[in-house]
Design an enzyme around this catalytic site. Sequence first.
Site, short mmCIF file in Angstrom:
data_model
loop_
_atom_site.label_atom_id
_atom_site.label_comp_id
_atom_site.label_asym_id
_atom_site.label_seq_id
_atom_site.Cartn_x
_atom_site.Cartn_y
_atom_site.Cartn_z
N LYS A 14 18.75 40.75 15.23
CA LYS A 14 20.01 41.35 15.69
C LYS A 14 20.22 41.14 17.18
O LYS A 14 21.31 40.75 17.61
CB LYS A 14 20.05 42.86 15.39
CG LYS A 14 19.98 43.23 13.93
CD LYS A 14 20.20 44.72 13.70
CE LYS A 14 19.19 45.65 14.34
NZ LYS A 14 17.82 45.53 13.76
N ARG A 134 6.11 45.94 23.38
CA ARG A 134 6.53 47.20 22.76
C ARG A 134 5.43 47.77 21.89
O ARG A 134 4.94 47.08 20.99
CB ARG A 134 7.79 46.95 21.91
CG ARG A 134 9.05 46.83 22.71
CD ARG A 134 10.24 46.46 21.85
NE ARG A 134 10.47 47.35 20.72
CZ ARG A 134 11.51 47.25 19.91
NH1 ARG A 134 12.42 46.30 20.12
NH2 ARG A 134 11.66 48.08 18.90
N ARG A 146 9.00 51.69 10.18
CA ARG A 146 10.36 51.37 10.66
C ARG A 146 11.17 50.71 9.53
O ARG A 146 12.36 50.99 9.36
CB ARG A 146 10.30 50.45 11.89
CG ARG A 146 9.85 51.19 13.16
CD ARG A 146 9.37 50.25 14.23
NE ARG A 146 10.43 49.41 14.77
CZ ARG A 146 10.20 48.30 15.50
NH1 ARG A 146 8.96 47.93 15.78
NH2 ARG A 146 11.21 47.59 15.95
#
Length: 192
Positions: A14, A134, A146
């Site tokens: 994305k 991350r 997630r």
Amino acid sequence: MINLIIFGPPGSGKGTQAEKLERKFNLVHISTGDLFRSEIAEGSELGVRASEYMSKGELVPDEVTIGMLRKKMMAHKEAEGFIFDGFPRTHPQAEALDSLLDMLDQQIDALVMLDVPEDEIVNRILLRSKDSGRADDSDESIIRNRFQVYQTQTEPIYAYYDAKGKAHKIQGTGSIDDIFQKLCDTISSIHV
Ligand code: AMP
């Protein structure tokens, strides 16, 4: 004027595609994940609160997320259009987005989903973790959580936009340029 939602599971590409669409269509790109990460980097109260959820791969509560998004949108009232990346992730967020755009006399024109299978997602995110730094990218159980959260809480949003005739799905596997081309073809087929 065009307002888009780039949709799909974590790691579906994305952010990469949103940056390309931002440039091509002159949009303001809003990534709620990036906004949270900058709040965390600043050590703000909002960042501290968000990181409790992000570190576990859970969603940050709606009122916090919607408040942050509202602030960002109102700072860009002059925008030619927005591309929303990582938002909305729940029904209340989708409804809040509709009313915020309504206040600006605008609406969502299309949601485009990047379809990528779970195992490819896990591999991509683990690979990305080497550069992203991350914490939520480097632990397989957090990544799988997630994905689970995406399937239960976020994927149903597709139907919300589909009911309005605004949802589109494309294959999110292949080269970045091929996926971008498919996105552009989908967007050009929308009459705005
Ligand atoms: P992302 O960068 O989009 O993968 O988001 C990273 C993390 O930020 C997510 O796993 C959530 O914890 C949080 N987050 C980002 N966007 C939202 C949202 N719209 N609603 C709730 N939590 C979010």
